[in-house]
Design a protein around this motif. Sequence first.
Motif, PDB file in Angstrom:
ATOM      1  N   UNK B 244       0.834  -1.209   0.000  1.00 30.54           N
ATOM      2  CA  UNK B 244       0.000   0.000   0.000  1.00 30.54           C
ATOM      3  C   UNK B 244       0.867   1.257   0.000  1.00 30.54           C
ATOM      4  N   UNK B 245       1.919   1.208   0.806  1.00 33.05           N
ATOM      5  CA  UNK B 245       2.819   2.378   0.848  1.00 33.05           C
ATOM      6  C   UNK B 245       3.455   2.616  -0.528  1.00 33.05           C
ATOM      7  N   UNK B 246       3.933   1.540  -1.142  1.00 37.34           N
ATOM      8  CA  UNK B 246       4.576   1.683  -2.453  1.00 37.34           C
ATOM      9  C   UNK B 246       3.600   2.199  -3.502  1.00 37.34           C
ATOM     10  N   UNK B 247       2.391   1.657  -3.480  1.00 34.45           N
ATOM     11  CA  UNK B 247       1.417   2.087  -4.481  1.00 34.45           C
ATOM     12  C   UNK B 247       1.016   3.550  -4.273  1.00 34.45           C
ATOM     13  N   UNK B 248       0.773   3.936  -3.017  1.00 38.41           N
ATOM     14  CA  UNK B 248       0.411   5.338  -2.776  1.00 38.41           C
ATOM     15  C   UNK B 248       1.584   6.260  -3.124  1.00 38.41           C
ATOM     16  N   UNK B 249       2.786   5.792  -2.845  1.00 35.78           N
ATOM     17  CA  UNK B 249       3.977   6.547  -3.243  1.00 35.78           C
ATOM     18  C   UNK B 249       4.007   6.769  -4.756  1.00 35.78           C
ATOM     19  N   UNK B 250       3.742   5.701  -5.470  1.00 35.98           N
ATOM     20  CA  UNK B 250       3.711   5.748  -6.935  1.00 35.98           C
ATOM     21  C   UNK B 250       2.673   6.764  -7.409  1.00 35.98           C
ATOM     22  N   UNK B 251       1.465   6.710  -6.801  1.00 34.36           N
ATOM     23  CA  UNK B 251       0.416   7.659  -7.212  1.00 34.36           C
ATOM     24  C   UNK B 251       0.848   9.093  -6.936  1.00 34.36           C
ATOM     25  N   UNK B 252       1.423   9.313  -5.759  1.00 31.57           N
ATOM     26  CA  UNK B 252       1.822  10.674  -5.403  1.00 31.57           C
ATOM     27  C   UNK B 252       2.907  11.198  -6.327  1.00 31.57           C
ATOM     28  N   UNK B 253       3.885  10.339  -6.619  1.00 30.09           N
ATOM     29  CA  UNK B 253       4.964  10.773  -7.512  1.00 30.09           C
ATOM     30  C   UNK B 253       4.441  11.062  -8.912  1.00 30.09           C
ATOM     31  N   UNK B 254       3.507  10.204  -9.369  1.00 28.97           N
ATOM     32  CA  UNK B 254       2.918  10.427 -10.696  1.00 28.97           C
ATOM     33  C   UNK B 254       2.179  11.760 -10.725  1.00 28.97           C
ATOM     34  N   UNK B 255       1.358  11.986  -9.710  1.00 19.14           N
ATOM     35  CA  UNK B 255       0.569  13.220  -9.672  1.00 19.14           C
ATOM     36  C   UNK B 255       1.458  14.452  -9.550  1.00 19.14           C
ATOM     37  N   UNK B 256       2.496  14.337  -8.711  1.00 24.56           N
ATOM     38  CA  UNK B 256       3.375  15.492  -8.523  1.00 24.56           C
ATOM     39  C   UNK B 256       4.180  15.802  -9.776  1.00 24.56           C
ATOM     40  N   UNK B 257       4.737  14.760 -10.369  1.00 23.84           N
ATOM     41  CA  UNK B 257       5.526  14.941 -11.591  1.00 23.84           C
ATOM     42  C   UNK B 257       4.675  15.581 -12.677  1.00 23.84           C
ATOM     43  N   UNK B 258       3.459  15.091 -12.761  1.00 26.41           N
ATOM     44  CA  UNK B 258       2.542  15.608 -13.762  1.00 26.41           C
ATOM     45  C   UNK B 258       2.244  17.089 -13.523  1.00 26.41           C
ATOM     46  N   UNK B 259       2.025  17.406 -12.235  1.00 25.57           N
ATOM     47  CA  UNK B 259       1.706  18.796 -11.898  1.00 25.57           C
ATOM     48  C   UNK B 259       2.854  19.725 -12.297  1.00 25.57           C
TER      49      UNK B 259
END
Lengths: 374, 301
Positions: B244-259
């Motif tokens: 769960x930590x890895x997946x949420x990390x992945x989502x956050x990094x994707x969203x941040x990079x995109x932003x």
Amino acid sequence: MQQLFKAHKVLICVGSGGVGKTTLSASLGICAAQLGLKTLVMTIDPSRRLKVALGVDSSTVKPVRVPGQKYSGELWACLLNAEEIFRDFIINSSTNPELAQQLLKNRLYQQLSTTLSGSQEFTSLLQLTKITQEQNYDLIILDTPPAQHAIDFLEAPEKIRALFQDRVVRWFVGEEEGSSFIQKIIARSTHIVLSALERITGSTFMKELNHFFATVRTVQAKISERTEIVQEILHAESTGFLLVTGFDEAKLREAEALFGYLDSNKYHLRGAFINRAFVPALRPLPAATEPKLVAEYAQWATFYQSREVFFQDFTEKWQARVPVVRLPELSQDTSGLDGLEVFAHEMGSAYTQQNGHNNVSTNHKPGAERVQPR
Amino acid sequence: MGFANENQRIVFITGKGGVGKSAIAAAIAQKYALGGAKTLLVELGEHSYFEHVYRRPIRYEPTEIKPNFYISLWSGEPCLREYVFHLIRVKKIVDLFFENKIMRTFIRAAPALKELAVLGKITSGIRKWGPPLDFDYIVIDAFSSGHFMALLRAPKGMADLIAAGPMGEQSRLIDEVLRRTNLCEFKIVTLPEELPVSEAIELHSELVAEMGQSAEIICNRVYQSALSEGDVKGFQANTNDRATRDFTDFLLRTLEGQKTNLSELKSAHPGFETRPFIFSAQGLEVINQLQLSKDHHAATF
């Protein structure tokens, strides 16, 4: 990867545009330097950040030692500037300096040295032969130009050589005519074809063309000589091709066509890298997870899983021959030399794993758990 | 100067390799066709991609895929052949011309000849030159950035090189069509990633500087999560599970990079459009979903 590096003097990364060839070339260079080799990475048009990481800029045609490295070997990098390399080549290989200057001023030549006609491909191979012959490096890694189709890269030198060959030049400047019956027929058809060319292009073009072929003679000998050396190097046992491909149906199909081409033309294919193939962070979530997060996970997992089908087909077909290596999608940006080292590390371990897998040739069956391939 | 048919519109789709140009081009063409405009989608090069997508043979002559929607594959040689035939008009001489070994070598390597012929074909409907090209829209799935600019420069280069003669004249007219804002439009496809964004911005300024043409920028594969960053951070704070930590990390990094990359794009081109990330590996499904997707204006980010 040590085996791969030790067995080769030149590694050429081929693949269609946008699949990450340049980053991969640089990372390969890092791996090789970490293993103690003096390595040169020849890149074309890298991103601003990659340039910074490698310490090169548009003015550095000569190899530079990449700053900030702590490797047992050495990492060097250079940029390929097609126009400059072509010009230097013409000046250095001409038998008549005056004609060389005229050729450089010819407007058809100037068009020839733009990216359209494959001069970027041609010149990067010219540069490769030059640097290979100087023998300053244990390993040279060549990144290839962003072509529509990677095959263009391998065909460009022959295309350009053909244009400069003696028969073509003589034909255009009108020295093919003779007095025998056959020669006269040939001359007649030549005349028809040339006047057709004049009708569609005009007399100014023909004049420029004539001038082009008259001056081209000064570099003719060297061009054929160099193209032969290029072919020798490309086909040498010590030159390996690495295919880099993206992870979708169209890219994999293109990759397969390229595989077939390399094979039938007797180039030595040593590996295939499928970039951005999987996300290490996608692993099944525990049962008690928040439904909203599960839904989000399912969307991503299903997506990567559905792409697996194409990947499996590709792998099954080729892994008996060469290692097929999948590289992860890294969501942090690979910036700076540190960032590249992270990618290089991932690549190195994926390669070693796959190569071992390849040698014992176990056959994994595709399954749901394959979303996370480790 | 007026051209023979100013009702036709040419739409060029370009951008860095791998950003999804073809899918966007097809989605745009399908949309025009659905709106009632007779539309030709054109692939450039020797091999067809859409043949695999639509499972129909795609050739030089248009193939009808559905009402109002046609696809053609235009490579250099047939375009050049058509051009030569139009000028010479004697089939036997044209055959002789293209069968001549030396001429073939020359055509294969000669700079800009094939490119000019392709651009000549693309603009032939507007100029009413050669066989009729009866479409309201010509949508070109064009080369990636660098090659695309080289292609656009070819007519001007040739016109400067040979002022007199038929080829000089043709080149000048082609160049003029390409510069007319009411006849040609340009769309640059990009991704919310560093390299595609900087390449799109660079390409846009080159188009303005060299062709006097502006371009619409379309950011493809923008991930629209049902969860906000706050939601994801909340989930992350409440778990000890590694996956769960890895997946949420992945989502956050994707969203941040995109932003980050979207705001970079926005500061250069506030008016850019976006298209969603389509969670499908099937070419046709991606195209159809892109066609249906709403144009999200940059302001939503």
